[in-house]
Enzyme design. Structure first.
Site, PDB file in Angstrom:
ATOM      1  N   TYR A 107      64.116  56.764  44.060  1.00  0.00           N
ATOM      2  CA  TYR A 107      63.230  55.926  43.261  1.00  0.00           C
ATOM      3  C   TYR A 107      62.354  55.153  44.237  1.00  0.00           C
ATOM      4  O   TYR A 107      62.739  54.116  44.776  1.00  0.00           O
ATOM      5  CB  TYR A 107      64.032  54.980  42.362  1.00  0.00           C
ATOM      6  CG  TYR A 107      63.184  54.008  41.572  1.00  0.00           C
ATOM      7  CD1 TYR A 107      62.004  54.418  40.958  1.00  0.00           C
ATOM      8  CD2 TYR A 107      63.559  52.678  41.437  1.00  0.00           C
ATOM      9  CE1 TYR A 107      61.228  53.536  40.237  1.00  0.00           C
ATOM     10  CE2 TYR A 107      62.798  51.783  40.712  1.00  0.00           C
ATOM     11  CZ  TYR A 107      61.634  52.213  40.109  1.00  0.00           C
ATOM     12  OH  TYR A 107      60.853  51.328  39.397  1.00  0.00           O
ATOM     13  N   ASP A 150      61.560  59.758  40.888  1.00  0.00           N
ATOM     14  CA  ASP A 150      60.305  59.071  40.603  1.00  0.00           C
ATOM     15  C   ASP A 150      59.738  58.641  41.951  1.00  0.00           C
ATOM     16  O   ASP A 150      60.153  57.625  42.510  1.00  0.00           O
ATOM     17  CB  ASP A 150      60.560  57.874  39.692  1.00  0.00           C
ATOM     18  CG  ASP A 150      59.295  57.086  39.389  1.00  0.00           C
ATOM     19  OD1 ASP A 150      58.202  57.510  39.839  1.00  0.00           O
ATOM     20  OD2 ASP A 150      59.401  56.037  38.724  1.00  0.00           O
ATOM     21  N   HIS A 253      58.493  57.536  31.034  1.00  0.00           N
ATOM     22  CA  HIS A 253      58.498  58.802  31.769  1.00  0.00           C
ATOM     23  C   HIS A 253      59.102  59.906  30.910  1.00  0.00           C
ATOM     24  O   HIS A 253      59.957  59.647  30.057  1.00  0.00           O
ATOM     25  CB  HIS A 253      59.350  58.688  33.036  1.00  0.00           C
ATOM     26  CG  HIS A 253      58.803  57.760  34.075  1.00  0.00           C
ATOM     27  ND1 HIS A 253      58.246  58.199  35.254  1.00  0.00           N
ATOM     28  CD2 HIS A 253      58.753  56.405  34.112  1.00  0.00           C
ATOM     29  CE1 HIS A 253      57.872  57.161  35.986  1.00  0.00           C
ATOM     30  NE2 HIS A 253      58.168  56.052  35.311  1.00  0.00           N
TER      31      HIS A 253
END
EC number: 3.1.11.2
Length: 262
Positions: A107, A150, A253
């Site tokens: 992340y 991500d 998302h």
């Protein structure tokens, strides 16, 4: 046997456990990598996922922020994590499959609103995080590895709704795109999604701010699946489950999928 893998920024795993279960039921990935779980590990509802057949979990977490988790219905073991930028943030975790394949779940910091590290320490943090990723993989020379997460950067012109409009917007600025490319080059990572879907607009994130995100369709491809060259040719069936963005109480998302015939 083919291994179906998905990555999804869930934006609070406890709040959105019901749609995680829906995804596991409807799409049936063997492994689901989550980001922004926003939960200490001990408070992730692991028992709920175990009841759905996902009896293995490797995770790092903290209260209210960040957090990464790997849920799996195939055996895997904790392969550690790296504390990027030495901030104590739960932004990386790794797991190893029985065949030795290593899965990295990342992340990457979003970077704030101003694309200037002198004016915005969050943007500086993002660039430093990416630099450390680059240096780590350059020294490690990864093999038989998958990197997902991500990454908070949409690198290609067709990874955003408007290249021109977003050139000065964090997530698509030239400095970020260049920095991400150095990370990709450092491990010779192959962008599996774009290997399978080489042309056309492709998004995995749509802002909550849009009144009708689907009609406006001002998306960005921030979520990625990469693999080292030794297993990249075994990957296929990539897709982004766009419809999930429209589920009840959704993340902003959508999950990204790929299958590996390992």
């Amino acid at each position: 046997m083919p291994l179906r893998l998905a990555t999804w920024n869930i934006n609070s795993v406890r709040l959105r456990a019901p749609i995680v279960l829906d995804l596991l039921s409807r799409h049936g990935p063997d492994i689901l990598c989550l980001q922004e779980t926003k939960s200490p590990v001990e408070k992730i509802p692991a028992e709920v996922f175990q009841a759905a057949g996902y009896t293995h979990m490797v995770a790092r977490g903290q209260k209210g922020y960040n957090g990464v988790a790997i849920l799996s219905r195939v055996p895997l073991e904790d392969a550690g994590h790296r504390d990027f930028c030495e901030r104590g943030d739960a932004r990386h975790v790794a797991a190893r499959l029985e065949d030795g394949t290593l899965i990295h779940n990342f992340y990457v910091p979003a970077g704030g609103d101003e694309p200037d590290r002198e004016k915005n320490i969050k943007f500086g943090h993002k660039l430093d995080f990416l630099s450390e990723m680059r240096d780590w993989f350059h020294g490690e020379a990864p093999k038989r590895s998958i990197l997902v997460g991500d990454l908070n950067i949409a690198p290609r012109e067709d990874d955003v709704w408007s290249h021109k409009a977003l050139l000065k917007v964090v997530s698509h600025t030239p400095v970020e795109v260049e920095q991400l490319a150095t990370v990709q080059d450092s491990g010779n990572w192959v962008d599996i999604t774009r290997k399978d879907i080489p042309e056309g607009q492709l998004y995995s994130w749509w802002s909550y701010r849009a009144k009708d995100w689907d009609a406006a369709d001002k998306g960005r491809r921030l979520d990625h699946i990469w693999a080292t060259p030794d297993i990249a040719s075994a990957a296929g069936a990539s897709h982004i489950a766009r419809d999930v963005r429209g589920w009840e109480k959704p993340s902003d998302h959508a999950p990204v999928f790929a299958t590996f015939d390992l």
